[in-house]
Motif scaffolding. Sequence first.
Motif: not given
Lengths: 329, 269
Positions: B80-84, B115, B118-119, B122-123, B159
């Motif tokens: 789920g991480k947004a990879r910022h 972030n 998005e997180t 995705r999560m 997180m």
Amino acid sequence: MNAIEVNGLEKNFQLKKKTPGLRGSFRSLFRPQIEEITAVSDVSFSLKEGEMLAFIGPNGAGKSTTIKMLTGILFPTAGEATVLGFTPWKERRLMAYHIGSVFGQKPQLWYHLPAADTFQLFARIYELDDAAFKKQRDFLVEAFQIGHLLHIPVRKLSLGQRMKCEIAASLLHRPRIIFLDEPTIGLDVVAKQQIRRAIRALNEEDNTTIFLTSHDAGDIESLCKRVIIINHGRMIFDNRTSILKRQYLTKKVIDVRFGERLDSPFHLPHVETLKQGTYGVKLEFDAQAVSVEQVIQQIMNTRPFNDINVQDPPLEDVIREIYQNGHEP
Amino acid sequence: MLSTKINKYTSMTAINLQNQLAYIWDTLNRSLFILFIMFIFVQLWAAVYGDGGSPDREIAGLTFVNVIWYLLIAETMELGKARHDLAISEEVKDGSIAYRLVRPYNYLVYHFFHNLGETLVRMGLVFLLGLPIVLYYAGLPQIDWWIIPPVVLIMAGGMLLDFFTLSIIGLLAFVTEDIGSFRLIYQKLVFVLGGLMFPLDFLPNWLQGIARSLPFQLTTYAPARLFVRFEWSLFVDFLGMQLLWLAILGVILWLQYRWAVQRLAINGG
């Protein structure tokens, strides 16, 4: 009150230099050669509130570096500056509510979303109340003529359409100064004119101070009464645009393509023929000695032409001329 | 006054949520990996536990159902991480960081809220996609529902900790051309010492000791383990460790950010 006050501003960068080849790569691993580059040196000027200034110079002259120091993004190596009474690099976030900036080549709108969504986000970021936001948005939509573009995802807009939205986005919070770094780069004539008109309207309505950098002599002539030219990080000209025009932007270059072959050498009075091809010529003349209109009329009298293009001399030529004349700022 | 400040940051979350929804298929595609990985995990652990996942057998105190639910939670946290960190590094490289810095907000706080949008998407997607597989093979988790709030709290702490770590990695772009190697190292540490591939309980004692004293377990292992076997003492341990590491990494991040901003040179003029 002065909107901007700059005194002896200087910025040096450190650049790691590497000699070519594999050996050079190894050497720079252990003994990197560091060179100090002066991007901006001893820049001083002041700008009154409501003034429109063109800050111009060739690539790498230090224009963007100066803008970035004045917007608080870069820390200067030496010197002082205040923008609306703030020291930009110390009070960046406080100052941010009162200034706007457009960095021509860098997008700020959300690519996949309509501009209206970014506008909404900026309204929140700048903590605008709803009524003020809507009023300013409507004014900008009118000035930039972007009403029909607001709800289309930004990725579907043309460059000109996008730039109009980009600039409008930077003005939603009614900044007292706007820094425009090459706002018309790569745009067609119509888009350029719309943007210039909108900027002028903003200055007249709101007394917004305009700080503009551009490569386009047209931007400068049509917007700014004052010009500063910077080259190799130093100011070499600071005066009225009319003086720059009178003294240095007098030469015009005309490209003509004719419908028929040119068999004899092309010659017109007061006009120098720079280049002659089979179907076309490149001419240069002094706009003070003979008007553009007169020259075009003379060309039309010789033979029919298919295409004609009138240009200002490139900025580089103007700068060279300033140096040759030993003009001091 | 406070509400405009809150509004400011929640609107950053909201716009990225919108952006993710505009590209829901893209986000969905990237989340499909959970289907494969959960299916493989189920097969693997069914074989380990025997009888296609014997319900009574315990390994290091965990049943087959525990392990499968553990892995779903852990994967949700990781995938789920947004990879910022990549976003920060891109902004440094292409100079668009200039636009972030002329706005009236803190750069890192901006990234955090941005972030979050998005997180959350995705999560949510990863969890929902993995859920049917887990329900089919392992059934409902045997938990008391009151444990959800404390587990969510540990998730949030995890997180934030991950955000700090990835920010530190992203800001390394000021000194190094490519942050890829640092990301890779961090990711692999989370895989093994963070308990992403299997619960830390399965590691030999000496390695468990090391893993439990490091921050990597606090993002994935901590919430997943608490979810499947809640213990108050463990909760207090995790919370304490999270606060400690948040303080340590927070100071590092703050110093690094101040240093980076002062030596900032905008690429591309």
